[in-house]
Design a protein around this motif. Structure first.
Motif, mmCIF file in Angstrom:
data_model
loop_
_atom_site.group_PDB
_atom_site.id
_atom_site.type_symbol
_atom_site.label_atom_id
_atom_site.label_comp_id
_atom_site.label_asym_id
_atom_site.label_seq_id
_atom_site.Cartn_x
_atom_site.Cartn_y
_atom_site.Cartn_z
ATOM 1 N N SER A 14 0.823 -1.205 0.000
ATOM 2 C CA SER A 14 0.000 0.000 0.000
ATOM 3 C C SER A 14 0.860 1.259 0.000
ATOM 4 C CB SER A 14 -0.905 0.017 1.233
ATOM 5 O OG SER A 14 -0.122 0.156 2.411
ATOM 6 N N GLY A 15 2.143 1.098 0.287
ATOM 7 C CA GLY A 15 3.039 2.243 0.419
ATOM 8 C C GLY A 15 3.271 2.612 1.868
ATOM 9 N N SER A 16 2.511 2.032 2.789
ATOM 10 C CA SER A 16 2.703 2.313 4.214
ATOM 11 C C SER A 16 4.019 1.700 4.681
ATOM 12 C CB SER A 16 1.554 1.720 5.030
ATOM 13 O OG SER A 16 1.629 0.303 5.019
ATOM 14 N N LEU A 17 4.494 2.151 5.833
ATOM 15 C CA LEU A 17 5.730 1.584 6.378
ATOM 16 C C LEU A 17 5.587 0.090 6.624
ATOM 17 C CD1 LEU A 17 6.804 4.370 8.897
ATOM 18 C CD2 LEU A 17 7.821 3.835 6.675
ATOM 19 N N GLY A 18 4.420 -0.323 7.126
ATOM 20 C CA GLY A 18 4.198 -1.744 7.378
ATOM 21 C C GLY A 18 4.231 -2.571 6.110
ATOM 22 N N GLY A 118 0.195 -4.511 10.735
ATOM 23 C CA GLY A 118 -0.492 -3.278 11.116
ATOM 24 C C GLY A 118 -0.327 -2.961 12.587
ATOM 25 N N SER A 119 -0.916 -1.847 12.976
ATOM 26 C CA SER A 119 -0.786 -1.408 14.368
ATOM 27 C C SER A 119 -1.726 -2.198 15.260
ATOM 28 C CB SER A 119 -1.091 0.088 14.474
ATOM 29 O OG SER A 119 -2.447 0.308 14.149
ATOM 30 N N ARG A 120 -1.480 -2.102 16.526
ATOM 31 C CA ARG A 120 -2.323 -2.788 17.499
ATOM 32 C C ARG A 120 -2.999 -1.788 18.421
ATOM 33 N NH1 ARG A 120 2.353 -5.637 16.820
ATOM 34 N NH2 ARG A 120 2.099 -7.736 16.045
ATOM 35 N N SER A 148 7.593 -2.253 12.671
ATOM 36 C CA SER A 148 8.889 -1.946 13.257
ATOM 37 C C SER A 148 8.678 -1.192 14.565
ATOM 38 C CB SER A 148 9.710 -1.081 12.299
ATOM 39 O OG SER A 148 10.809 -0.513 12.963
ATOM 40 N N PRO A 149 9.495 -1.456 15.581
ATOM 41 C CA PRO A 149 9.386 -0.682 16.815
ATOM 42 C C PRO A 149 9.689 0.801 16.579
ATOM 43 C CG PRO A 149 11.066 -2.405 17.018
ATOM 44 C CD PRO A 149 10.481 -2.504 15.657
#
Length: 177
Positions: A14-18, A118-120, A148-149
């Motif tokens: 999607s282009g997101s960091l994840g 994804g985020s939590r 990533s942290p």
């Protein structure tokens, strides 16, 4: 092996960091197994299919498909630069929801579907999880790559910059103010 003779690492982009982290992991997995990469970007009209159909001046499907292709190429360029991933790969844009598009693209038993977990955070409850959909519906193994942290720190810094709050340069190097 599947229909093409090579194992595939199918990855949602999607282009997101994840998704960029998932893209790098998918390349590593494909390289490790001598396979190929299938990078998939799912897209939907702004506001979804129903809103698009009711729009007075809807964007053309061809324009949206072209924009999706450009986003996919930009994500690949961000991740690998002009050199590319260094393995055989294909890009695919699919009109539809991300989870369904990824599960349908990873249709071989020997595929590996790689997704960003994804985020939590609290906002996750408001939005459907692509990772959960893929784990529940995929017919091949699914590898969910955790964020990533450093991602939380980057988001926090971006927020502070956009709010014009001061930043101590020591926070950027060693985490101590």
């Amino acid at each position: 092996m599947g229909d093409g003779g090579r194992r595939r690492a199918v990855v949602g982009v999607s282009g997101s960091l994840g998704s960029l982290a998932a893209l790098h992991r998918a390349v590593s997995e494909a390289r490790r197994t001598g396979g190929e990469l299938l990078a998939v970007l799912a897209w939907e009209p702004p506001g979804g299919e129903v809103a698009h159909g009711r729009s007075v001046f809807p964007s053309s499907a061809a324009d949206m498909r072209r924009d999706a292709g450009e986003r996919l190429l930009a994500a690949l360029d961000t991740a690998f630069g002009e050199a590319g991933p260094g393995i055989p790969f294909q890009g695919l844009t699919v009109r539809g929801t991300a989870g369904r598009a990824l599960v349908e693209a990873a249709d071989r038993a020997d595929d590996l579907l790689v997704i960003g977990a994804g985020s939590r955070g609290a906002m996750r409850a408001l939005f459907p999880s692509v990772a959960r959909y893929c784990v529940a519906h995929a017919t091949c193994p699914v590898l969910a790559v955790p964020p990533s942290p450093l991602q939380d720190e980057l988001v926090s810094m971006h927020r502070r910059i956009s709010l014009r709050r001061s930043i101590d340069a020591r926070e950027l190097t060693d985490g101590r103010a």
